[in-house]
Design a protein around this motif. Structure first.
Motif, PDB file in Angstrom:
ATOM      1  N   ALA A   1      -7.491 -31.309  65.549  1.00 36.40           N
ATOM      2  CA  ALA A   1      -7.381 -31.025  66.641  1.00 36.40           C
ATOM      3  C   ALA A   1      -6.586 -31.827  67.558  1.00 36.40           C
ATOM      4  O   ALA A   1      -5.941 -33.007  66.932  1.00 36.40           O
ATOM      5  N   PRO A   2      -5.370 -31.435  68.061  1.00 30.92           N
ATOM      6  CA  PRO A   2      -4.659 -32.002  68.782  1.00 30.92           C
ATOM      7  C   PRO A   2      -4.627 -33.175  69.898  1.00 30.92           C
ATOM      8  O   PRO A   2      -5.715 -32.804  70.405  1.00 30.92           O
TER       9      PRO A   2
ATOM     10  N   LEU B   1      -4.123 -28.042  73.010  1.00 33.31           N
ATOM     11  CA  LEU B   1      -6.004 -27.655  72.756  1.00 33.31           C
ATOM     12  C   LEU B   1      -5.817 -26.013  73.359  1.00 33.31           C
ATOM     13  O   LEU B   1      -6.875 -25.253  73.248  1.00 33.31           O
ATOM     14  N   GLU B   2      -5.759 -26.493  74.825  1.00 31.57           N
ATOM     15  CA  GLU B   2      -6.607 -25.486  76.007  1.00 31.57           C
ATOM     16  C   GLU B   2      -5.721 -24.212  76.109  1.00 31.57           C
ATOM     17  O   GLU B   2      -5.858 -23.672  76.591  1.00 31.57           O
TER      18      GLU B   2
ATOM     19  N   ARG C   1     -13.228 -28.267  67.372  1.00 32.48           N
ATOM     20  CA  ARG C   1     -13.163 -30.576  67.936  1.00 32.48           C
ATOM     21  C   ARG C   1     -14.490 -30.605  66.789  1.00 32.48           C
ATOM     22  O   ARG C   1     -15.624 -30.493  67.982  1.00 32.48           O
ATOM     23  N   PHE C   2     -14.934 -30.464  65.933  1.00 33.62           N
ATOM     24  CA  PHE C   2     -16.428 -30.602  65.218  1.00 33.62           C
ATOM     25  C   PHE C   2     -16.910 -32.557  66.598  1.00 33.62           C
ATOM     26  O   PHE C   2     -15.789 -33.269  66.106  1.00 33.62           O
ATOM     27  N   ASP C   3     -17.351 -32.192  65.949  1.00 30.74           N
ATOM     28  CA  ASP C   3     -18.546 -33.685  67.086  1.00 30.74           C
ATOM     29  C   ASP C   3     -18.624 -35.345  65.412  1.00 30.74           C
ATOM     30  O   ASP C   3     -18.085 -34.625  64.766  1.00 30.74           O
TER      31      ASP C   3
ATOM     32  N   CYS D   1     -11.923 -23.849  76.398  1.00 28.67           N
ATOM     33  CA  CYS D   1     -10.692 -24.490  76.381  1.00 28.67           C
ATOM     34  C   CYS D   1     -10.895 -25.460  75.625  1.00 28.67           C
ATOM     35  O   CYS D   1      -9.633 -26.059  75.114  1.00 28.67           O
ATOM     36  N   ASP D   2     -11.714 -26.634  75.251  1.00 30.70           N
ATOM     37  CA  ASP D   2     -11.728 -27.439  74.120  1.00 30.70           C
ATOM     38  C   ASP D   2     -11.817 -27.616  72.896  1.00 30.70           C
ATOM     39  O   ASP D   2     -12.079 -28.538  72.123  1.00 30.70           O
TER      40      ASP D   2
END
Lengths: 152, 152
Positions: free
Chosen positions: A9-10, A16-17, A25-27, A94-95
């Motif tokens: 993810a940038p 991103l949005e 975006r993996f946690d 969005c994210d």
């Protein structure tokens, strides 16, 4: 077909949005949240999690795969019950830390391991200051206990 | 009115899944997942998280409160934009680690911080082996940039 891989993810929030690159975006545990609704009537069926492999397999095969946090294993939903989820549409937010799957459920049209159509079969209500759960009246659509027992 | 407090989730799976006690299973960070849909047409608006305080305030006031993981703070959704979420119904899932809020959005009827109605405005599609995002055509319903800038 090779399973899709995902770019990092940038840091750029705008990319991103607003961008067209899918960069989930993996946690900290390597997971994104997956919200699953019925493609027909839109009912919320379940909430689950996907790691990169589950996400890639879902995109590649069109059948929902998850990461089972309780079993710590890849989970092709429906493998035991026959209640596979055919993905009609996938979206991200969005994210990009969550995906939304609109699915058709095969087999018994049941998603919950209790046999019910949806995992969200109880309402949270406050009455006289006490918060309680009330069932929505939905009944199991298959004998989940027997199905899962037979499979062990 | 005193804010509701939550009992510890039982180890007994049957009590957790079939009982009438609301015993949310907060994760290691003290959070449950909240899925938010529009009470009118059922569209998925957002996915967020709640700690015990946010959950209690939501139940107590009927207005959705969350825990902002990025700001590490309690978050009364709509406080800046006016786009409060009035909770029509709350549900929980089989293992009580997620809640589903069916809401009416006030203000601009927009939930996403980009100004759009839903955070899920992009489809994930695989074309010629490449996974890309395609916008669903939804446009901002208010000038989010100005609104949030004015508030700082």
């Amino acid at each position: 077909m090779t399973a899709p891989e995902f770019e990092k993810a940038p840091n750029d929030k705008k990319a991103l949005e607003d961008g067209t690159a899918f960069t989930p975006r993996f946690d900290a545990n390597g997971l994104v949240t997956a919200v699953v609704t019925d493609a027909g009537d839109g009912i919320l069926l379940m909430v689950a999690h996907m790691n990169a492999q589950a996400l890639a397999l879902t995109i590649e095969t069109g059948i929902a795969h998850y990461w089972s946090r309780s079993r710590n294993a890849l989970w092709k939903k429906g493998e035991t019950s026959g209640n596979f989820q055919h993905v009609v549409e996938m979206r991200t937010d969005c994210d990009q830390d969550a995906v939304w799957l609109r699915v058709n459920v095969l087999g018994h049209d049941a998603t919950c391991h209790t046999g019910r159509r949806s995992c969200f079969y109880r309402k949270v209500e406050r009455r006289d200051g006490i918060v309680t759960l009330t069932g929505d009246g939905s009944a199991p659509l298959f004998d989940a206990k027997k199905t899962y027992l037979d499979a062990t």
